[in-house]
Write a protein that holds these residues in place. Structure first.
Motif, PDB file in Angstrom:
ATOM      1  N   ASN A  76       0.863  -1.173   0.000  1.00 57.62           N
ATOM      2  CA  ASN A  76       0.000   0.000   0.000  1.00 57.62           C
ATOM      3  C   ASN A  76       0.910   1.236   0.000  1.00 57.62           C
ATOM      4  O   ASN A  76       1.179   1.847   1.017  1.00 57.62           O
ATOM      5  N   GLY A  77       1.433   1.572  -1.186  1.00 60.08           N
ATOM      6  CA  GLY A  77       2.507   2.559  -1.315  1.00 60.08           C
ATOM      7  C   GLY A  77       3.843   1.923  -0.969  1.00 60.08           C
ATOM      8  O   GLY A  77       3.880   0.806  -0.441  1.00 60.08           O
ATOM      9  N   SER A  78       4.934   2.628  -1.261  1.00 57.98           N
ATOM     10  CA  SER A  78       6.266   2.131  -0.860  1.00 57.98           C
ATOM     11  C   SER A  78       6.401   2.151   0.650  1.00 57.98           C
ATOM     12  O   SER A  78       7.211   1.429   1.222  1.00 57.98           O
ATOM     13  N   ASP A  79       5.603   3.009   1.280  1.00 54.88           N
ATOM     14  CA  ASP A  79       5.662   3.104   2.743  1.00 54.88           C
ATOM     15  C   ASP A  79       5.465   1.741   3.392  1.00 54.88           C
ATOM     16  O   ASP A  79       6.087   1.443   4.407  1.00 54.88           O
ATOM     17  N   GLU A  80       4.600   0.919   2.802  1.00 55.64           N
ATOM     18  CA  GLU A  80       4.312  -0.373   3.441  1.00 55.64           C
ATOM     19  C   GLU A  80       5.520  -1.314   3.426  1.00 55.64           C
ATOM     20  O   GLU A  80       5.904  -1.827   4.474  1.00 55.64           O
ATOM     21  N   PRO A  81       6.145  -1.560   2.253  1.00 57.97           N
ATOM     22  CA  PRO A  81       7.357  -2.398   2.311  1.00 57.97           C
ATOM     23  C   PRO A  81       8.480  -1.795   3.162  1.00 57.97           C
ATOM     24  O   PRO A  81       9.205  -2.545   3.826  1.00 57.97           O
ATOM     25  N   ILE A  82       8.618  -0.470   3.200  1.00 60.11           N
ATOM     26  CA  ILE A  82       9.649   0.140   4.059  1.00 60.11           C
ATOM     27  C   ILE A  82       9.389  -0.266   5.515  1.00 60.11           C
ATOM     28  O   ILE A  82      10.278  -0.734   6.221  1.00 60.11           O
ATOM     29  N   ASP A  83       8.132  -0.119   5.940  1.00 59.83           N
ATOM     30  CA  ASP A  83       7.776  -0.474   7.315  1.00 59.83           C
ATOM     31  C   ASP A  83       7.919  -1.980   7.556  1.00 59.83           C
ATOM     32  O   ASP A  83       8.474  -2.414   8.560  1.00 59.83           O
ATOM     33  N   LEU A  84       7.436  -2.792   6.608  1.00 61.45           N
ATOM     34  CA  LEU A  84       7.471  -4.250   6.801  1.00 61.45           C
ATOM     35  C   LEU A  84       8.901  -4.779   6.852  1.00 61.45           C
ATOM     36  O   LEU A  84       9.203  -5.697   7.614  1.00 61.45           O
ATOM     37  N   LEU A  85       9.791  -4.197   6.034  1.00 62.13           N
ATOM     38  CA  LEU A  85      11.188  -4.656   6.044  1.00 62.13           C
ATOM     39  C   LEU A  85      11.816  -4.383   7.408  1.00 62.13           C
ATOM     40  O   LEU A  85      12.513  -5.236   7.969  1.00 62.13           O
ATOM     41  N   ILE A  86      11.557  -3.187   7.945  1.00 56.76           N
ATOM     42  CA  ILE A  86      12.104  -2.860   9.267  1.00 56.76           C
ATOM     43  C   ILE A  86      11.488  -3.779  10.314  1.00 56.76           C
ATOM     44  O   ILE A  86      12.172  -4.344  11.170  1.00 56.76           O
ATOM     45  N   ARG A  87      10.170  -3.977  10.207  1.00 59.12           N
ATOM     46  CA  ARG A  87       9.489  -4.816  11.194  1.00 59.12           C
ATOM     47  C   ARG A  87       9.944  -6.266  11.148  1.00 59.12           C
ATOM     48  O   ARG A  87      10.000  -6.954  12.161  1.00 59.12           O
ATOM     49  N   ALA A  88      10.277  -6.738   9.934  1.00 61.95           N
ATOM     50  CA  ALA A  88      10.688  -8.139   9.791  1.00 61.95           C
ATOM     51  C   ALA A  88      12.105  -8.380  10.325  1.00 61.95           C
ATOM     52  O   ALA A  88      12.376  -9.418  10.917  1.00 61.95           O
ATOM     53  N   PHE A  89      12.985  -7.427  10.108  1.00 61.02           N
ATOM     54  CA  PHE A  89      14.406  -7.720  10.335  1.00 61.02           C
ATOM     55  C   PHE A  89      15.037  -6.985  11.515  1.00 61.02           C
ATOM     56  O   PHE A  89      16.153  -7.311  11.910  1.00 61.02           O
ATOM     57  N   CYS A  90      14.354  -5.968  12.057  1.00 62.87           N
ATOM     58  CA  CYS A  90      14.974  -5.174  13.125  1.00 62.87           C
ATOM     59  C   CYS A  90      14.247  -5.351  14.441  1.00 62.87           C
ATOM     60  O   CYS A  90      13.062  -5.030  14.562  1.00 62.87           O
ATOM     61  N   GLU A  91      14.958  -5.819  15.441  1.00 63.03           N
ATOM     62  CA  GLU A  91      14.419  -5.995  16.789  1.00 63.03           C
ATOM     63  C   GLU A  91      14.298  -4.615  17.448  1.00 63.03           C
ATOM     64  O   GLU A  91      15.293  -3.901  17.545  1.00 63.03           O
ATOM     65  N   PRO A  92      13.084  -4.231  17.888  1.00 63.54           N
ATOM     66  CA  PRO A  92      12.926  -2.906  18.513  1.00 63.54           C
ATOM     67  C   PRO A  92      13.873  -2.737  19.705  1.00 63.54           C
ATOM     68  O   PRO A  92      14.074  -3.678  20.477  1.00 63.54           O
ATOM     69  N   GLY A  93      14.438  -1.539  19.813  1.00 67.50           N
ATOM     70  CA  GLY A  93      15.309  -1.246  20.946  1.00 67.50           C
ATOM     71  C   GLY A  93      16.675  -1.895  20.879  1.00 67.50           C
ATOM     72  O   GLY A  93      17.492  -1.713  21.774  1.00 67.50           O
ATOM     73  N   VAL A  94      16.909  -2.676  19.830  1.00 66.72           N
ATOM     74  CA  VAL A  94      18.179  -3.410  19.725  1.00 66.72           C
ATOM     75  C   VAL A  94      18.873  -3.115  18.401  1.00 66.72           C
ATOM     76  O   VAL A  94      20.015  -2.664  18.363  1.00 66.72           O
ATOM     77  N   ASP A  95      18.165  -3.352  17.309  1.00 67.61           N
ATOM     78  CA  ASP A  95      18.795  -3.287  15.998  1.00 67.61           C
ATOM     79  C   ASP A  95      18.783  -1.877  15.411  1.00 67.61           C
ATOM     80  O   ASP A  95      18.106  -0.991  15.909  1.00 67.61           O
ATOM     81  N   LYS A  96      19.557  -1.729  14.331  1.00 67.14           N
ATOM     82  CA  LYS A  96      19.735  -0.398  13.731  1.00 67.14           C
ATOM     83  C   LYS A  96      19.621  -0.468  12.219  1.00 67.14           C
ATOM     84  O   LYS A  96      19.841  -1.527  11.615  1.00 67.14           O
ATOM     85  N   ILE A  97      19.313   0.684  11.657  1.00 68.57           N
ATOM     86  CA  ILE A  97      19.434   0.842  10.205  1.00 68.57           C
ATOM     87  C   ILE A  97      20.379   2.012   9.935  1.00 68.57           C
ATOM     88  O   ILE A  97      20.624   2.837  10.810  1.00 68.57           O
ATOM     89  N   ILE A  98      20.909   2.038   8.724  1.00 70.97           N
ATOM     90  CA  ILE A  98      21.788   3.141   8.316  1.00 70.97           C
ATOM     91  C   ILE A  98      21.196   3.761   7.061  1.00 70.97           C
ATOM     92  O   ILE A  98      20.681   3.047   6.190  1.00 70.97           O
TER      93      ILE A  98
END
Ligand SMILES: *Cc1c(COP(=O)(O)O)cnc(C)c1O
Length: 350
Positions: A76-98
């Motif tokens: 639902n827009g590119s916004d959705e895969p951006i959010d889903l990718l972060i949600r799938a691979f990044c542990e909240p409070g632990v992981d990071k993106i660059i």
């Protein structure tokens, strides 16, 4: 080729997640009587749930983009895969993106919503990435690097070799957002997804295809990553109306003819803006907008606004002091912009 296993990068609790299985998922064959999904049988249109995997639409996109259907995820827009990718691979409070900066604001917002830290690395003065600097910022908790190429708001493509060297050396995902690739003279990285299993390419129907109101983002990657996104997405994330409208637009190709016009007008507007005394620099653009450095940019922004013309104020973005981002409009709109800018007097207005 290095081995990359998406399931190893996936957040541990999602490895065993059992996805929602919709009625439309469980039955594959042809049925005449649908009594499985609690739909209302009476209305003649839109009474049925849409295809959760958008097979017909993906088939169409597959033939246009020359990418196999199992390498396509629609959001639902590119916004959705951006959010889903972060949600799938990044542990909240632990992981990071660059991500390099300045860039598209959505990576920061999506990271923030998911409580994922974002490390921002300043682009070079040339607005290109420095792959060594980005790779130096990687630590064990870094799961995704977002690269926007052509970049918003700077308008340029990053060097292909620099992006691929990051893809080769980074053990996590590299997401290349190509929302503007159709306006570029560069080919983009879509042809590389077969070679690099940690490369994800995002495109959208919002810009060159002229369908921002439809909300349809395309995510291209290796089939395991696509499968992961399919497992965690809302089951019916693309409505029947959107699927039909997208299929119709993609079948016509006529929307797409505007791309050539917009590129022509972008080049004309670049020349015309450069002639104005208040314009210090028009940055080269591979997109449908121009980043323009203007004297008294803030006052100019307000002056345009007072005259009914809204542009994007980017003066507070790193490396963008004095810069406004201006979308290419129709020739009449561009002409009105030029006339209004010609009337702007920094001495009086500032
Ligand atoms: C406009 C834009 C998009 C498009 O987002 P949608 O949600 O598909 O409309 C994506 N990335 C960048 C960098 C953009 O500027």
């Amino acid at each position: 080729m290095k081995s990359f296993e998406p399931y190893k990068l996936l957040r541990p609790h999602l490895r065993s997640l059992k996805p929602y299985s919709s009625a439309r998922n469980e039955f594959e064959g042809q049925a005449r009587i649908h009594l499985d999904a609690n739909e209302n049988p009476y209305p003649e249109t839109l009474n049925r749930y849409p295809d959760p995997l958008q097979k017909i639409l993906k088939h169409k996109i597959s033939s246009i983009k020359n990418v196999a259907s199992n390498r396509i995820f629609l959001g639902n827009g590119s916004d959705e895969p951006i959010d889903l990718l972060i949600r799938a691979f990044c542990e909240p409070g632990v992981d990071k993106i660059i991500t390099p900066v300045p860039t598209y604001g959505m990576y920061r917002v999506a990271a923030g919503i998911n409580h994922v830290q974002i490390k921002e690395i300043l682009l070079k003065e040339s607005f290109d990435i420095d792959p060594d600097q980005i790779l130096k910022a990687v630590d064990n908790q870094t799961k995704i690097i977002f690269l926007c190429s052509p970049n918003n708001p700077t308008g340029n493509c990053f060097s292909r070799e620099a992006m691929l060297s990051i893809v080769r050396q980074f053990d996590g995902l590299v997401v290349v957002d190509e929302a503007y690739i159709d306006f570029s003279s560069q080919p983009g990285l879509l042809t590389e997804i077969d070679s690099y299993s940690n490369l994800v390419v995002l495109q959208t129907l919002s810009k060159a295809w002229g369908l921002a109101g439809l909300r349809l983002g395309m995510c291209f990657a290796n089939p395991e990553i696509i499968e992961i996104l399919n497992r965690i997405k809302p089951p019916y994330n693309i409505s029947e109306v959107s699927q039909r409208a997208a299929l119709e637009a993609l079948s016509k190709h006529s929307a797409y003819q505007h791309t050539g016009t917009i590129i022509r007008d972008r080049n004309n507007l670049t020349k015309d803006l450069s002639k104005l005394s208040i314009v210090e620099k028009v940055f080269p653009s591979d997109t449908n907008f121009l980043l323009v450095r203007i004297k008294s940019a803030e006052a100019c922004y307000r002056f345009l606004q007072d005259n009914g013309i809204i542009v994007r104020n980017r003066i507070h973005e790193p490396l963008c002091a004095g810069c406004l981002r201006i979308t290419i409009g129709t020739p009449a709109e561009n002409e009105k912009l030029l006339q209004t800018l010609a009337e702007f007097n920094p001495q009086i207005e500032a």
